[in-house]
Design a protein around this motif. Structure first.
Motif, PDB file in Angstrom:
ATOM      1  N   TYR A  65       0.822  -1.216   0.000  1.00  0.00           N
ATOM      2  CA  TYR A  65       0.000   0.000   0.000  1.00  0.00           C
ATOM      3  C   TYR A  65       0.856   1.266   0.000  1.00  0.00           C
ATOM      4  O   TYR A  65       0.607   2.210  -0.763  1.00  0.00           O
ATOM      5  CB  TYR A  65      -0.909  -0.018   1.225  1.00  0.00           C
ATOM      6  CG  TYR A  65      -1.807   1.203   1.361  1.00  0.00           C
ATOM      7  CD1 TYR A  65      -3.036   1.250   0.727  1.00  0.00           C
ATOM      8  CD2 TYR A  65      -1.414   2.300   2.122  1.00  0.00           C
ATOM      9  CE1 TYR A  65      -3.867   2.354   0.839  1.00  0.00           C
ATOM     10  CE2 TYR A  65      -2.233   3.420   2.241  1.00  0.00           C
ATOM     11  CZ  TYR A  65      -3.442   3.442   1.599  1.00  0.00           C
ATOM     12  OH  TYR A  65      -4.259   4.548   1.728  1.00  0.00           O
ATOM     13  N   HIS A  68       2.342   2.877  -3.321  1.00  0.00           N
ATOM     14  CA  HIS A  68       1.499   3.482  -4.347  1.00  0.00           C
ATOM     15  C   HIS A  68       1.581   5.006  -4.247  1.00  0.00           C
ATOM     16  O   HIS A  68       1.454   5.571  -3.156  1.00  0.00           O
ATOM     17  CB  HIS A  68       0.052   3.033  -4.200  1.00  0.00           C
ATOM     18  CG  HIS A  68      -0.196   1.635  -4.651  1.00  0.00           C
ATOM     19  ND1 HIS A  68      -0.165   1.254  -5.980  1.00  0.00           N
ATOM     20  CD2 HIS A  68      -0.488   0.501  -3.948  1.00  0.00           C
ATOM     21  CE1 HIS A  68      -0.426  -0.039  -6.078  1.00  0.00           C
ATOM     22  NE2 HIS A  68      -0.618  -0.523  -4.866  1.00  0.00           N
ATOM     23  N   PRO A  71      -2.661   6.104  -3.455  1.00  0.00           N
ATOM     24  CA  PRO A  71      -3.336   4.890  -2.954  1.00  0.00           C
ATOM     25  C   PRO A  71      -4.852   4.940  -2.994  1.00  0.00           C
ATOM     26  O   PRO A  71      -5.492   3.892  -3.102  1.00  0.00           O
ATOM     27  CB  PRO A  71      -2.819   4.770  -1.516  1.00  0.00           C
ATOM     28  CG  PRO A  71      -2.282   6.112  -1.162  1.00  0.00           C
ATOM     29  CD  PRO A  71      -1.786   6.711  -2.429  1.00  0.00           C
TER      30      PRO A  71
END
Length: 307
Positions: A65, A68, A71
């Motif tokens: 996560y 990114h 996100p």
């Protein structure tokens, strides 16, 4: 897509998540089930990088996560509906989130309308009911138009219209090709919306299957009416299969699904007149599966409660 591989989380000498592996696939609603204390919330926090795993990995669309760049466009999540500053309005909260990702005002207005919050969009969130808070949390989860949606107990506090809205929303998200992870204690709702199930207990994987297969594998079994019931019963019998004769020459089979019984009958040219799953409900199948995994065991209720 969410992919967990040998995901483990320990706090001191307590293992909360234990070598957990699963995949949440696009185009499906995956129900994430387990008793209280099973490790569901910890797992979802690790998906979002809020807790770091002791070992193992979990990725969203191929990356952790935190790697990114944007996100909110990858995964939208609702873990705690009330985790919003109570002095902000719904519009203000969503606008602030949108600005972190360069999301325009039009999209903010779209998710407000989607969640049915137009009439309260400028009111303070602190005055919201639990149901309105849930709707706001879902609006925030969908703000970035993400490929993956993860919701923890989204129907808490919702009235019947709100529950129907969630049910239809989840089906639509999956139909659009998104991967949906739904954690819920409401088995009846999960049974209606989930395509797949991940069941955990004490941090370990107990089942990675469909609703139909989990129910079929429970004690309910299959009721069969056939021309050659005796021969079919002998063919179906096995170490993990129980076949009993019932009134009218029917067979009651446990340990096999209706599909498996039908395949055996077809392979041996046995005509079937009826093939009916007599499985239990998802709730009963879940209770059977997790009976030995409960953190708290309630005593049976008998007689009058002492005052």
């Amino acid at each position: 897509m969410i992919e967990a591989r040998e995901l483990t989380k320990r706090y001191g000498d307590k293992t909360v998540v234990d070598r957990l592996s699963f995949t949440v696939k696009p185009g499906e609603v995956t129900g994430f089930l387990g008793p209280n204390g099973a490790g569901k919330s910890t797992t979802m926090r690790m998906v979002l990088g809020l807790d770091g795993p002791t070992s193992g990995t979990v990725t969203v669309n191929g990356r952790a996560y935190g790697r990114h760049a944007a996100p909110l466009h990858e995964i939208g999540a609702l873990l705690e509906a009330k985790s919003v500053h109570p002095g902000r309005s719904a519009l203000g909260h969503l606008t602030a989130l949108a600005q972190t990702h360069g999301i325009g005002r039009r999209r903010v207005e779209e998710v407000i309308e989607l969640a049915g919050l137009q009439s309260v969009a400028r009111k303070r969130v602190g005055a919201f009911s639990l149901g309105r808070g849930q709707r706001l949390g879902i609006a925030a989860a969908l703000l970035g138009d993400p490929e993956v949606v993860m919701l923890d107990e989204p129907v808490n506090g919702l009235d019947p219209e709100g529950v129907l809205w969630i049910r239809n929303l989840l089906a639509r998200l999956a139909a659009e090709g998104r991967a949906v992870l739904l954690s819920s204690h409401l088995m009846s709702e999960t049974a209606q919306v989930a395509d797949h199930l991940i069941v955990i207990g004490q941090g370990r994987l107990l089942a990675d299957t469909s609703v139909a297969d989990l129910v079929a594998a429970s004690l309910g079994g299959v009721s069969v009416a056939a021309d050659e019931a005796g021969r079919l019963g002998a063919l179906l019998a096995g170490p993990d299969v129980t076949v009993t004769s019932t009134e009218g020459g029917r067979l009651q089979v446990t340990g096999l699904s209706a599909r498996e019984v039908g395949r055996v009958a077809a392979e041996h040219g046995i005509a079937l007149h009826e093939l009916t799953p007599t499985g239990v409900s998802l709730e009963e199948a879940f209770m059977e599966l997790t009976r030995d995994e409960l953190e708290y065991q309630s005593a049976p209720v008998t007689g009058r409660t002492a005052r």
